[in-house]
Design an enzyme around this catalytic site. Sequence first.
Site, short mmCIF file in Angstrom:
data_model
loop_
_atom_site.label_atom_id
_atom_site.label_comp_id
_atom_site.label_asym_id
_atom_site.label_seq_id
_atom_site.Cartn_x
_atom_site.Cartn_y
_atom_site.Cartn_z
N THR A 13 0.81 -1.21 0.00
CA THR A 13 0.00 0.00 0.00
C THR A 13 0.85 1.27 0.00
OG1 THR A 13 -0.17 0.04 2.41
CG2 THR A 13 -1.86 -1.20 1.22
N ASP A 14 0.19 2.38 -0.30
CA ASP A 14 0.84 3.68 -0.27
C ASP A 14 0.43 4.42 1.00
OD1 ASP A 14 -1.75 4.60 -0.73
OD2 ASP A 14 -1.37 5.13 -2.82
N LEU A 15 0.75 5.70 1.09
CA LEU A 15 0.45 6.48 2.29
C LEU A 15 -1.05 6.58 2.58
CD1 LEU A 15 3.04 9.38 1.99
CD2 LEU A 15 3.02 7.53 3.66
N GLY A 17 -3.06 4.12 2.26
CA GLY A 17 -3.54 2.80 2.66
C GLY A 17 -4.18 1.99 1.55
N ILE A 18 -3.99 2.45 0.31
CA ILE A 18 -4.52 1.70 -0.82
C ILE A 18 -3.36 1.09 -1.60
CG2 ILE A 18 -6.63 3.08 -0.97
CD1 ILE A 18 -5.43 4.55 -3.35
#
Length: 132
Positions: A13-15, A17-18
């Site tokens: 995930t990225d920052l 949360g996806i």
Amino acid sequence: MHEFSLRVWYEDTDLAGIVYYANYLKFIERGRSDWVTACGIDQIALRDQQDIVFAVRRVEADYLRPAKFQDALTVTTTLTSVTGARIVLDQEVRRQDETLFRATVTLVCLTGAGQASRIPAEIRARLAPSLH
């Protein structure tokens, strides 16, 4: 159609949360590798004994909805065509019945030196039952 299950880990995930967009390509790669194995093709033996590998030539991708940390996903792989040197697959990443990502992937057959090669007849025969 072949199915491969996976779970989204925090590292995917990225920052926000996806799932980071490039990780969908990793997910479908895992699904393709599992599909090839399910077709009875040993890619290491193919490389070592016949000096042939498969490489991605083209990917056309649509990002439809985000996957999130801890989601249980399914990658589906469907063979749409196989020619003398190319394999075309439709792949999807789903969360239950919801399609999150869709791609059409073209694979080509290459020698270990990177030269174009024909797909051996016995490999095409193993793939043929998957053709839809």
